[in-house]
Design an enzyme around this catalytic site. Structure first.
Site, PDB file in Angstrom:
ATOM      1  CG  ASP A   1      -3.418  34.544   0.300  1.00 52.63           C
ATOM      2  OD1 ASP A   1      -2.902  33.964   1.373  1.00 52.63           O
ATOM      3  OD2 ASP A   1      -3.056  34.356  -1.096  1.00 52.63           O
TER       4      ASP A   1
ATOM      5  CG  ASN B   1       0.677  23.132  -2.261  1.00 57.48           C
ATOM      6  OD1 ASN B   1       0.031  22.193  -2.385  1.00 57.48           O
ATOM      7  ND2 ASN B   1       0.763  23.988  -3.355  1.00 57.48           N
TER       8      ASN B   1
ATOM      9  CG  HIS C   1       2.372  20.259  -5.250  1.00 56.69           C
ATOM     10  ND1 HIS C   1       2.457  21.728  -5.383  1.00 56.69           N
ATOM     11  CD2 HIS C   1       3.644  19.694  -5.497  1.00 56.69           C
ATOM     12  CE1 HIS C   1       3.686  22.132  -5.532  1.00 56.69           C
ATOM     13  NE2 HIS C   1       4.606  20.977  -5.220  1.00 56.69           N
TER      14      HIS C   1
ATOM     15  CD  GLU D   1      -1.325  31.038  -2.291  1.00 55.67           C
ATOM     16  OE1 GLU D   1      -1.164  30.571  -3.678  1.00 55.67           O
ATOM     17  OE2 GLU D   1      -0.161  31.717  -1.823  1.00 55.67           O
TER      18      GLU D   1
END
Length: 644
Positions: free
Chosen positions: A510, A518, A523, A554
């Site tokens: 992760d 973000n 983005h 993610e």
């Protein structure tokens, strides 16, 4: 003109007369000679054909029947190797003695059996199950720690090999020389054997026990065939002892009881119609296992009947041929009544003989003789009516060329040439040939055009299918495999790991504080970040079998096959460090750069558990990594389930 016609008629009459006389002479000659030579020719060729078919079918049977016994020998050798390896591990004896205390309990008469409900599948305290495993141990030999360790290990490995071969083998069991054995089968032996009374268990009187532990060698042995009343079937026991120590003593004996009914049924039905089989031990006596005519004597003698004891003199040549036989190869033995193909079934002490009675060839010889004579007569009679050259030159030959052209039109890609067709003839056949040539040219043109279109469409379809497959299994953002592909690979790699006994690891990865990334960078920058991480993971997919995929958002996942837990942990830590070394700025992270958290789960070769459990362990480990501050690898608590 009339004179010329008369001369032609005279010539025709003369030729016809001479042809008829020659035909009659040939008919008489063939009829006389056919009766003299056809019997010999036919009988020789039929016997040669029967011999060839008999050899081929017998060798196929020898190879087919050897397969299950080769598998049994390999399984037993694997059992012995694993037994020796596990027992030699440091500290293993104490663990196995503890297993003995968990699995077995002592009865009042001093004997040991497995604890109640274990056979029915009740788990031990540590969760291990041994359904359909039972055991018995002689009460007159008190077990020491060494005996307990070997008996417990035999119990565990017998369950492993017995359950893996369920449905193919009748049972699997390991015997210790102290007169005890655990066994994997449908029946609970703990409820059958006793140590007192007229039916008391005396393991030392069993042939496999006496022979297996009575020799310092470790060759696989087959017991004499015996009738098992509980299964109402013929059986034999296949046993392989371990390598004896310097004093000639063994520590374990791997055994399998084999039902012989199916083998007898197959033996009773050879591939050649009318043939029958004999199956016997390749010894001096020729101890019988199967013969269609003497099974009652075999049963009444408790499997001791033999070719010698029953004085089956017609089969003595088979016994004489045994020393020269090679496993899996058949040879022909000629007897007065039969043609026999005999060979040794590889990896067994058994010889298989397939008998073809000579009397079965007599009808075939007579039938062939009749066919030859009739065909000869018919052929010569037909010659009388097709002697005229016009039939050969103007009809038969042109038609034959036309037929050949018609056949080539369907199977050859080359165009028909003019010389292949009788187009020069001025009669009806010539007209037919010219029409056929025109039609053939049109058909071939159409065929070539159609082939080109089909090839083009096929290539386009194959290209589209490849693209569709790649799109369906690829993540559009990162260019690596997607969740769908990962789900398929995880389960297939899990099954492969179980079969191969390798260590499978799974990393759930992760990107730390990605939502903040973000929100801060946008983005588009987030997408670039995910692509960078994905490429770093691909770089660390070290082996050809490693699989990296985007799990969602993610999160990424990496499946690897490694040599152990330490290597898997080093691999995960290297990925964590490599991500940090990219030095991708992340102002909203306490680390100041993009990092990852990794949950690592590892499972070795087990009999229980699923791929989903491995994924769940990795997810829990990832949760722990996040809870501990991120940018680290956490190994799942339950990383390895061992077999002992």
């Amino acid at each position: 003109m009339v004179q010329e016609s008369h001369e032609v008629i005279s010539r025709k009459h003369s030729l016809t007369t001479r042809a008829l006389r020659l035909a009659i002479f040939r008919i008489g000659l063939v009829s006389l000679s056919a009766g003299a030579i056809s019997y010999y020719v036919n009988s020789t060729s039929i016997e040669r054909e029967v011999t060839g078919q008999l050899l081929l079918s017998t060798e196929q049977s020898l190879q087919r029947e050897a397969l299950p016994f080769r598998e049994i020998k390999d399984l037993q050798q694997n059992f012995l190797n694993e037994f020796k390896e596990i027992l030699s591990r440091p500290g293993m004896q104490a663990r196995l003695v503890n297993d003995f205390q968990q699995i077995f309990y002592r009865h009042e008469d001093g004997s040991y059996t497995q604890r109640p409900q274990l056979f029915e599948g009740q788990p031990l305290a540590d969760g291990r199950r041994f359904a359909e495993m039972s055991a018995t141990y002689a009460p007159d030999i008190a077990p020491n720690d060494d005996t307990k360790a070997r008996f417990a290990l035999s119990y565990i490995l017998s369950h492993k090999y017995g359950s893996s071969t369920k449905g193919r083998l009748f049972n699997f069991y390991g015997v210790v020389p102290e007169k005890g054995f655990p066994i994997y089968q449908d029946a609970d032996i703990a409820k059958v054997f006793t140590y007192s009374g007229p039916e008391a268990l005396k393991l030392e009187t069993y042939e496999f026990f006496e022979r297996g532990f009575g020799t310092p060698g470790n060759d696989t042995l087959f017991t004499r065939m015996y009738w098992d009343f509980s299964n109402n079937a013929w059986m034999t026991t296949i046993a392989t002892p371990d390598v004896a120590d310097a004093s000639g003593k063994h520590r374990i004996l791997a055994c399998v009881d084999v039902l012989l009914d199916e083998l007898m049924k197959r033996t009773a039905k050879p591939a050649m119609h009318g043939a029958y089989s004999t199956l016997f031990i390749a010894n001096d006596e020729g101890t019988l296992i199967y013969h269609p005519g003497v099974m009652e004597q075999v049963k009444s003698s408790e499997g001791k009947a033999s070719i010698q004891s029953l004085k089956m003199a017609q089969y003595y040549p088979l016994l004489e041929a045994v020393p020269a036989l090679a496993p899996g190869q058949a040879r022909i033995v000629q007897t007065q009544d039969d043609i026999v193909a005999i060979g040794l079934i590889a990896d067994t002490p058994w010889a298989l003989a397939v008998h073809y009675p000579r009397k079965l060839m007599t009808p075939a010889v007579l039938d062939n003789l009749a066919i030859v004579v009739i065909l000869g007569l018919l052929t010569l009679l037909v010659e009388i009516f097709i002697l005229r050259s016009i039939l050969q030159k103007q009809v038969a030959a042109p038609l034959f060329r036309l037929i050949q052209a018609a056949r080539l039109l369907g199977i050859s890609k080359e165009r028909l040439r003019a010389q292949q067709l009788p187009t020069q003839s001025s009669d009806e056949i010539g007209e037919l040939a010219r029409a056929f040539a025109t039609m053939a040219e049109r058909v071939q043109d159409a065929h070539e055009h159609l082939e080109l279109k089909v090839q083009g469409r096929t290539a386009e379809l194959e290209k589209a299918n490849r693209q569709l497959y790649e799109l369906s299994n690829t993540d559009g953002l990162t260019g690596i495999a997607n969740r769908r592909y990962f789900d398929e690979v995880l389960h297939s790699e899990w099954r492969r790991s179980l079969r191969a006994g390798t260590v499978l690891s799974l990393m759930l990865i992760d990107v730390d504080y990605f939502k903040k990334y973000n929100d801060h960078y946008g983005h588009q920058a987030g997408d670039d970040c995910l692509r960078r991480v994905a490429q770093a993971l691909k770089t660390h997919a070290l082996r050809a079998g490693d699989r990296v995929a985007r799990y969602g958002g993610e999160e990424f996942v990496l499946i690897t096959t490694t040599t152990g837990i330490d290597k898997a942990l080093e691999h995960a830590q290297a990925i964590c460090q490599a991500t940090q070394d990219m030095a991708l700025p992340h102002e909203m992270s306490p680390f100041g750069r993009v990092t990852v958290s990794i949950g690592l789960a590892v499972m070795a070769f087990i009999k229980e558990g699923t791929a989903d459990e491995l994924l769940k362990q990795a997810d829990q480990a990832l949760y722990s990594a996040k809870a501990r501050g991120r940018n680290q690898v956490v190994l799942a608590d339950s990383v390895v389930r061992k077999i002992v």
